[in-house]
Design a protein around this motif. Structure first.
Motif, PDB file in Angstrom:
ATOM      1  N   LEU A  85       0.837  -1.208   0.000  1.00  0.00           N
ATOM      2  CA  LEU A  85       0.000   0.000   0.000  1.00  0.00           C
ATOM      3  C   LEU A  85       0.870   1.256   0.000  1.00  0.00           C
ATOM      4  CD1 LEU A  85      -2.870  -0.938   2.479  1.00  0.00           C
ATOM      5  CD2 LEU A  85      -2.887  -0.997  -0.016  1.00  0.00           C
ATOM      6  N   TYR A  86       1.885   1.236   0.835  1.00  0.00           N
ATOM      7  CA  TYR A  86       2.720   2.446   0.896  1.00  0.00           C
ATOM      8  C   TYR A  86       3.516   2.604  -0.401  1.00  0.00           C
ATOM      9  CZ  TYR A  86       5.909   6.051   2.477  1.00  0.00           C
ATOM     10  OH  TYR A  86       6.626   7.214   2.573  1.00  0.00           O
ATOM     11  N   GLN A  87       3.946   1.476  -0.991  1.00  0.00           N
ATOM     12  CA  GLN A  87       4.683   1.581  -2.257  1.00  0.00           C
ATOM     13  C   GLN A  87       3.773   2.169  -3.344  1.00  0.00           C
ATOM     14  OE1 GLN A  87       8.275   0.700  -3.216  1.00  0.00           O
ATOM     15  NE2 GLN A  87       7.296   2.302  -4.429  1.00  0.00           N
ATOM     16  N   LEU A  88       2.508   1.791  -3.336  1.00  0.00           N
ATOM     17  CA  LEU A  88       1.577   2.340  -4.321  1.00  0.00           C
ATOM     18  C   LEU A  88       1.435   3.849  -4.113  1.00  0.00           C
ATOM     19  CD1 LEU A  88      -0.622   2.224  -6.503  1.00  0.00           C
ATOM     20  CD2 LEU A  88      -2.238   1.450  -4.753  1.00  0.00           C
ATOM     21  N   TYR A  89       1.252   4.236  -2.872  1.00  0.00           N
ATOM     22  CA  TYR A  89       1.107   5.660  -2.538  1.00  0.00           C
ATOM     23  C   TYR A  89       2.330   6.454  -3.026  1.00  0.00           C
ATOM     24  CZ  TYR A  89       1.138   9.811   0.450  1.00  0.00           C
ATOM     25  OH  TYR A  89       1.204  11.101   0.911  1.00  0.00           O
ATOM     26  N   ARG A  90       3.529   5.934  -2.740  1.00  0.00           N
ATOM     27  CA  ARG A  90       4.756   6.652  -3.096  1.00  0.00           C
ATOM     28  C   ARG A  90       5.004   6.645  -4.612  1.00  0.00           C
ATOM     29  NH1 ARG A  90       7.827   9.840  -2.048  1.00  0.00           N
ATOM     30  NH2 ARG A  90       9.820   8.990  -1.388  1.00  0.00           N
ATOM     31  N   ALA A  91       4.659   5.536  -5.237  1.00  0.00           N
ATOM     32  CA  ALA A  91       4.836   5.472  -6.698  1.00  0.00           C
ATOM     33  C   ALA A  91       3.969   6.545  -7.348  1.00  0.00           C
ATOM     34  CB  ALA A  91       4.455   4.081  -7.202  1.00  0.00           C
ATOM     35  N   ARG A  92       2.710   6.633  -6.918  1.00  0.00           N
ATOM     36  CA  ARG A  92       1.833   7.669  -7.495  1.00  0.00           C
ATOM     37  C   ARG A  92       2.400   9.062  -7.276  1.00  0.00           C
ATOM     38  NH1 ARG A  92      -4.120   6.373  -5.301  1.00  0.00           N
ATOM     39  NH2 ARG A  92      -4.602   4.501  -6.481  1.00  0.00           N
ATOM     40  N   LYS A  93       2.860   9.311  -6.054  1.00  0.00           N
ATOM     41  CA  LYS A  93       3.419  10.644  -5.756  1.00  0.00           C
ATOM     42  C   LYS A  93       4.600  10.954  -6.672  1.00  0.00           C
ATOM     43  CE  LYS A  93       1.301  12.258  -2.044  1.00  0.00           C
ATOM     44  NZ  LYS A  93       0.597  13.503  -2.142  1.00  0.00           N
ATOM     45  N   ALA A  94       5.345   9.899  -7.049  1.00  0.00           N
ATOM     46  CA  ALA A  94       6.520  10.103  -7.907  1.00  0.00           C
ATOM     47  C   ALA A  94       6.126  10.142  -9.379  1.00  0.00           C
ATOM     48  CB  ALA A  94       7.523   8.981  -7.651  1.00  0.00           C
ATOM     49  N   GLY A  95       4.840  10.087  -9.649  1.00  0.00           N
ATOM     50  CA  GLY A  95       4.375  10.190 -11.036  1.00  0.00           C
ATOM     51  C   GLY A  95       4.487   8.883 -11.807  1.00  0.00           C
ATOM     52  N   LEU A  96       4.573   7.773 -11.074  1.00  0.00           N
ATOM     53  CA  LEU A  96       4.683   6.473 -11.748  1.00  0.00           C
ATOM     54  C   LEU A  96       3.311   5.805 -11.791  1.00  0.00           C
ATOM     55  CD1 LEU A  96       7.794   5.297  -9.696  1.00  0.00           C
ATOM     56  CD2 LEU A  96       7.847   5.955 -12.101  1.00  0.00           C
ATOM     57  N   THR A  97       3.045   5.097 -12.868  1.00  0.00           N
ATOM     58  CA  THR A  97       1.812   4.308 -12.882  1.00  0.00           C
ATOM     59  C   THR A  97       2.116   2.981 -12.201  1.00  0.00           C
ATOM     60  OG1 THR A  97       2.392   3.433 -15.057  1.00  0.00           O
ATOM     61  CG2 THR A  97       0.903   5.327 -15.012  1.00  0.00           C
ATOM     62  N   ALA A  98       1.145   2.477 -11.454  1.00  0.00           N
ATOM     63  CA  ALA A  98       1.422   1.262 -10.681  1.00  0.00           C
ATOM     64  C   ALA A  98       0.182   0.390 -10.578  1.00  0.00           C
ATOM     65  CB  ALA A  98       1.890   1.645  -9.280  1.00  0.00           C
ATOM     66  N   ARG A  99       0.417  -0.907 -10.434  1.00  0.00           N
ATOM     67  CA  ARG A  99      -0.663  -1.863 -10.220  1.00  0.00           C
ATOM     68  C   ARG A  99      -0.219  -2.778  -9.090  1.00  0.00           C
ATOM     69  NH1 ARG A  99      -5.794  -1.615 -11.054  1.00  0.00           N
ATOM     70  NH2 ARG A  99      -6.790  -3.603 -11.455  1.00  0.00           N
ATOM     71  N   VAL A 100      -1.099  -2.943  -8.107  1.00  0.00           N
ATOM     72  CA  VAL A 100      -0.802  -3.878  -7.019  1.00  0.00           C
ATOM     73  C   VAL A 100      -1.570  -5.166  -7.288  1.00  0.00           C
ATOM     74  CG1 VAL A 100      -0.989  -4.293  -4.539  1.00  0.00           C
ATOM     75  CG2 VAL A 100      -0.526  -1.986  -5.370  1.00  0.00           C
ATOM     76  N   ILE A 101      -0.919  -6.287  -7.107  1.00  0.00           N
ATOM     77  CA  ILE A 101      -1.595  -7.573  -7.287  1.00  0.00           C
ATOM     78  C   ILE A 101      -1.601  -8.290  -5.937  1.00  0.00           C
ATOM     79  CG2 ILE A 101      -1.659  -9.718  -8.609  1.00  0.00           C
ATOM     80  CD1 ILE A 101      -0.017  -8.210 -10.735  1.00  0.00           C
ATOM     81  N   GLU A 102      -2.778  -8.706  -5.510  1.00  0.00           N
ATOM     82  CA  GLU A 102      -2.949  -9.226  -4.158  1.00  0.00           C
ATOM     83  C   GLU A 102      -3.790 -10.507  -4.201  1.00  0.00           C
ATOM     84  OE1 GLU A 102      -2.147  -8.669  -0.797  1.00  0.00           O
ATOM     85  OE2 GLU A 102      -3.494 -10.377  -0.556  1.00  0.00           O
ATOM     86  N   ALA A 103      -3.324 -11.536  -3.505  1.00  0.00           N
ATOM     87  CA  ALA A 103      -4.036 -12.823  -3.503  1.00  0.00           C
ATOM     88  C   ALA A 103      -5.338 -12.765  -2.697  1.00  0.00           C
ATOM     89  CB  ALA A 103      -3.129 -13.908  -2.931  1.00  0.00           C
ATOM     90  N   GLY A 104      -5.367 -11.982  -1.636  1.00  0.00           N
ATOM     91  CA  GLY A 104      -6.565 -11.925  -0.789  1.00  0.00           C
ATOM     92  C   GLY A 104      -7.689 -11.123  -1.412  1.00  0.00           C
ATOM     93  N   GLU A 105      -8.824 -11.134  -0.709  1.00  0.00           N
ATOM     94  CA  GLU A 105      -9.975 -10.386  -1.230  1.00  0.00           C
ATOM     95  C   GLU A 105      -9.924  -8.925  -0.849  1.00  0.00           C
ATOM     96  OE1 GLU A 105     -13.351 -12.299   0.438  1.00  0.00           O
ATOM     97  OE2 GLU A 105     -13.327 -13.914  -1.042  1.00  0.00           O
ATOM     98  N   ASP A 106      -8.993  -8.590   0.020  1.00  0.00           N
ATOM     99  CA  ASP A 106      -8.960  -7.216   0.510  1.00  0.00           C
ATOM    100  C   ASP A 106      -7.524  -6.862   0.900  1.00  0.00           C
ATOM    101  OD1 ASP A 106      -9.818  -4.721   1.340  1.00  0.00           O
ATOM    102  OD2 ASP A 106     -11.504  -5.505   2.498  1.00  0.00           O
TER     103      ASP A 106
END
Ligand code: NAP
Length: 574
Positions: free
Chosen positions: A58-79
């Motif tokens: 979650l934090y990597q997604l937040y920081r990637a966006r702030k740095a202007g990077l497009t990002a996709r997180v892939i997660e095995a769980g439902e949440d």
């Protein structure tokens, strides 16, 4: 077999029995159904693929966006939630204090969220993580119920192709593995498990609806942190609880309590100082350290200090910081071990049971992760609780009616495995990761994990691990270590982009030096002597390597800073 393994998690629980192993291995090693393509036959292209939606992802997604990077997180769980999504067993709570086990990157978040107890329960931590995801609108870039099975680096394009169990494919310049240190559950290989007529559960794959133990004959296998937390609660409900203990570990009381308004107001008013002080401590925790040696004080002073840490000062990991040499000096360590044994003997009324619960001399205090409990030893005074020594009389098999040790059969309605994890490397090795020349990470790590700074691996460009082996990770407040890694990796990516470099790779020599340094520092301590998951001792056949970096949070931060200031020494940017 009537077992609970949720379908989401079925491939994660390490079922090592010959038949069951096939199920898991197939799930873990299977190729994507349609490798390379998603439904529209197009690989989804982003700057960064992030594997896992726990604190790190979650934090990597937040920081990637702030740095202007497009990002996709892939997660095995439902949440979202990672480890806090899966580990829902009774009594699950964090044994790092809630005020510290939380993000520090956003001061408003820090002020608006209020923890109710010194040590937050799993449901409260999960609520917090969901709150963070909502507050920063993270879910729109997360794909749930999807497991990453494969990641392959394309040398020409300098990009990763990341495949999932749904047959989709992601094309990304960077691959960030935020897979967690304790996410592949280990259920041991017991003959006959499939014949068991009752239900069985693993602590790390607990049903969302909970389990009703009322009046049941319950067996718990395992007395690590998970077992120690669940045993007191299950005992309150069960008709009869049998605890199968192989190795007695050290546990200290949490001294948990509600945080009243005044405590919360004070903590929030001084959050900055609290975080700064934590960051200067060896494990990144806000716990007063005593800088004296256990050998330089009188017996009276020593016992007073231990007593203060056991009770007065607030319990938990404070005990590890009672003196500065508990994990460096055998005699100092033995003082702490003796103190805890004396407490066990004072709490547990039946002397034979107390002796069985006392860790043996060959286990140094704290070298196996210290357990933090609420009423664990007291539970063995209950008439409905029995302790069985499965070191003296090993478990032979699970039967339709229960569990048979070499001394006889124990009839059970429910069996709970609190048998731990394939720690630190399990989740990384579960993905078929291929670097330069098709080299497999699994093969590269056949003799133990190798990283530069716990972040990067030679031969695997543009791939980063958050809180990986070779970093303070599990020996620290992991939320702090996650923030530090994510910030550092994001700045490294920005640095490379500014220089028009699209390939970042650790040098083999830098990796070798780091592996050497990690071992050298560990060997100065008592840690490697414990038969713990820190060294992989809980997984048959796993190479014995001390995996985390024990040099301490401040020293590690200084190294990261120096490496960055030197223009990222040890990395080749091209
Ligand atoms: P663990 O510490 O690895 O403990 C596993 C237990 O299962 C040990 O007592 C082990 O005995 C026993 N066991 C394994 N295989 C067995 C077998 N075949 N027969 C009999 N006993 C067997 O696992 P855990 O309790 O799940 O904890 C793992 C880590 O997760 C912790 O150390 C901690 O870092 C983290 N955790 C944290 C919290 C928290 O509050 N933050 C809570 C829970 C867990 P041996 O010791 O003999 O191998």
């Amino acid at each position: 077999m009537d077992s609970h393994v949720s379908s989401e998690r079925a491939s994660e629980v390490r079922l090592a029995g010959p038949k069951l192993a096939a199920t898991r291995a197939t799930a873990l090693l299977s190729e994507p159904k349609d490798p390379g393509m998603n439904a529209s036959n197009q690989a989804t292209s982003v700057d960064v693929v992030i594997v896992g939606a726990g604190f790190a992802g979650l934090y990597q997604l937040y920081r990637a966006r702030k740095a202007g990077l497009t990002a996709r997180v892939i997660e095995a769980g439902e949440d979202v939630g990672g480890t806090w999504y899966w580990n829902r067993y009774p009594g699950a709570r964090c044994d790092v204090e809630s005020l510290d086990y939380s993000f520090s990157f956003d001061k408003e978040l820090e002020q608006e969220w209020t923890w109710s107890e010194r040590y937050a329960t799993q449901p409260e931590i999960l609520r917090y993580i969901k709150h963070v995801a909502e507050r920063f609108d993270l879910a729109r870039d997360i794909q749930f119920r999807t497991r990453v099975t494969r990641a392959v680096f394309d040398e020409q394009r300098k990009r990763w192709t990341v495949g999932t169990d749904a047959g989709e494919s992601f094309d990304a310049q960077f691959c960030v593995l935020a897979t967690g240190c304790l996410s592949i559950a280990q259920a041991p290989d017991f003959k006959g498990l499939s014949s068991f007529a009752g239900k069985w559960y693993h602590s790390a794959d607990w049903p969302k609806e909970g389990v009703d133990f009322t009046g049941k004959r319950v067996g718990v296998i395992g007395t690590g942190s998970s077992g120690v937390q669940m045993i007191p609660l299950i005992a309150e409900q069960a008709g009869q609880l049998t605890v199968f203990q192989r190795t007695a570990n050290f546990s200290v009381p949490a001294q948990n309590e509600s945080l009243d308004e005044e405590a919360v107001r004070h903590a929030k008013a001084h959050y900055g100082e609290r975080r700064a002080s934590a960051r200067e401590s060896s494990n990144g925790l806000y716990l007063e350290a005593n800088d004296k040696s256990a050998l330089e004080v009188s017996e009276d002073e020593r016992l007073r200090e231990f007593e203060f840490r056991w009770k007065g000062a607030g319990g938990g990991f404070r005990m590890l910081r009672a003196f500065n040499d508990l994990l460096l000096n055998e005699t100092a360590n033995e003082y702490a071990a003796d103190f805890v044994r004396s407490k066990i003997r004072a709490i547990v009324r039946e002397p034979k049971v107390a002796e069985l619960l006392c860790p043996k001399k060959d286990l140094r205090f704290g070298t196996k992760r210290l357990c933090v409990d609420s009423g664990y030893y007291e539970t063995f005074n209950r008439p409905n609780v029995t302790l069985v020594d499965v070191k003296a009389a090993p478990i032979e098999e699970v039967t339709p009616r229960g569990l048979r040790t070499t001394e006889g059969e124990h009839e059970l309605d429910v069996l709970v495995f609190a048998t731990g994890f394939d720690a630190m490397t399990g989740a990384l090795r579960a993905i078929d990761i291929r670097g330069i020349g098709g080299q497999s990470l699994r093969e590269r790590w056949a003799h133990g994990p190798r990283t530069y700074l716990g972040i990067s691996c030679a031969g695997f460009p543009n791939m980063f691990i958050i809180a990986g082996p070779g970093s303070p990770s599990v020996l620290s407040n992991v939320v702090h270590s996650i923030e530090e890694h994510v910030d550092w990796v994001t700045r490294l990516i920005q640095h490379a982009r500014k220089r028009n470099a699209d390939r970042i790779e650790a040098e083999a020599e830098a990796e070798n030096d780091w592996v050497h340094h990690v071992n050298e520092v560990a060997d100065r301590t008592l840690y490697p002597r414990g038969n713990s998951w820190y060294v992989g001792a809980n997984i048959p056949g796993k190479p014995r390597v001390f995996m985390p970096y024990v040099g301490g949070v401040p020293a590690y931060r200084r190294i990261l800073k120096e490496v960055a200031e030197s223009g990222y020494r040890g990395f080749v940017l091209s």
